[in-house]
Design a protein around this motif. Structure first.
Motif, PDB file in Angstrom:
ATOM      1  N   VAL A 221       0.859  -1.188   0.000  1.00 23.69           N
ATOM      2  CA  VAL A 221       0.000   0.000   0.000  1.00 23.69           C
ATOM      3  C   VAL A 221       0.890   1.231   0.000  1.00 23.69           C
ATOM      4  O   VAL A 221       1.829   1.322   0.797  1.00 23.69           O
TER       5      VAL A 221
ATOM      6  N   GLN B  35      -1.125  -3.686  -6.019  1.00 28.15           N
ATOM      7  CA  GLN B  35      -0.878  -2.697  -4.972  1.00 28.15           C
ATOM      8  C   GLN B  35      -2.068  -1.729  -4.900  1.00 28.15           C
ATOM      9  O   GLN B  35      -2.869  -1.653  -5.825  1.00 28.15           O
TER      10      GLN B  35
ATOM     11  N   THR C 287      -9.288  -2.589   2.229  1.00 25.17           N
ATOM     12  CA  THR C 287      -7.846  -2.536   2.489  1.00 25.17           C
ATOM     13  C   THR C 287      -7.471  -1.229   3.183  1.00 25.17           C
ATOM     14  O   THR C 287      -6.737  -1.211   4.178  1.00 25.17           O
TER      15      THR C 287
END
Ligand code: NAP
Length: 231
Positions: A80, A105, A180
């Motif tokens: 991230v 990503q 996320t």
């Protein structure tokens, strides 16, 4: 393209332009939970920033988890990435790193659409209404997913680890990307992620920083943030 799931393993986080106020603040909090690369265009600046943070905080977890890196290295190796550069440099920064991303990503833009006109803060964006996040989406490989968050979080309060209670609106390319980002935000004491919707709503969040700064200035509120009560 798979969206990485970090429910079982904490992601490696990279701060692109992590040597500024927001980078310092996020570096301190996120590295209590996972490894963080604090990025800069120049490795010497990243090293100096990490040294300064470690000297001021003197926390064992930070010593283990917070490391300096060039922005390029962060883009190559992190799961991230959080983009914490001024809005005027956001697009060129992401474009200059576009060959580095390895894919799978998530990139979270903290970029705020803000400029000073006279003694007021105004929104500096695209007259078409397209957000910085949408423009960033266009220069990134499709294997890197985009979200927007942190525009409403006062970096100085977070860095000084003052008690905070704030909502953090998030726009994201998909619900999986939101999950996320929400996991990272929930890991910071006092912050609650709130899902706003897709990237077409990103400019709503990018505009909030100017709003908060004006309200703060005109009404003597120090470091205002947002919090949604519900009944
Ligand atoms: N500060 C806050 O409270 C806050 C809150 C919410 C959102 N934001 C947003 O978050 C972003 C970062 O804010 P900040 O206050 O931390 O910013 P900042 O201190 O002005 O800048 C952060 C870093 O960006 C890098 N940078 C500067 N010029 C650059 C250029 N021409 N090209 C590439 N990188 C450059 C620098 O790192 P190196 O020189 O080390 O590469 C700098 O340390 C902004 O978009 C801001 O609107 C800030």
């Amino acid at each position: 393209v798979q969206v990485p799931s970090f429910r079982t393993k904490m992601p490696l986080v990279g701060l692109i332009g992590g040597t500024g106020d927001l980078g310092y603040a996020l570096g301190v909090h996120l590295s209590k939970k996972q490894e963080v690369l604090l990025g800069s265009r120049k490795i010497e600046r990243a090293k100096a920033a990490v040294e300064e943070i470690l000297a001021e905080k003197n926390v064992e977890l930070l010593k283990r988890n917070l490391r300096p890196a060039e922005n390029h290295e962060a883009a190559q190796s992190c799961d991230v990435l959080i983009l914490t550069v001024p809005h005027a440099n956001a697009l060129e920064t992401v474009a200059s790193l576009s060959g580095d991303f390895r894919g799978n990503q998530v990139l979270v833009s903290a970029v705020a659409a803000i400029a000073k006109r006279g003694d007021e803060f105004v929104v500096e964006g695209d007259p078409s209404g397209e957000s910085f996040a949408q423009k960033i989406r266009q220069v990134l490989p499709s294997s890197v997913k985009v979200a927007v968050a942190f525009q409403t979080v006062p970096a100085n309060i977070l860095y000084r680890e003052k008690e905070i209670s704030a909502d953090v609106p998030v726009a994201a390319e998909s619900p999986e990307v939101y999950e996320t980002v929400a996991l990272l935000i929930s890991g910071i004491a006092g912050l609650r992620p709130l899902y706003l919707g897709s990237l077409q709503l990103a400019s709503e969040i990018e505009r909030l920083t100017a709003f908060l700064l004006n309200v703060g200035k005109r009404n003597g509120l120090k470091s205002p943030t947002i919090k949604f009560p519900s009944f």
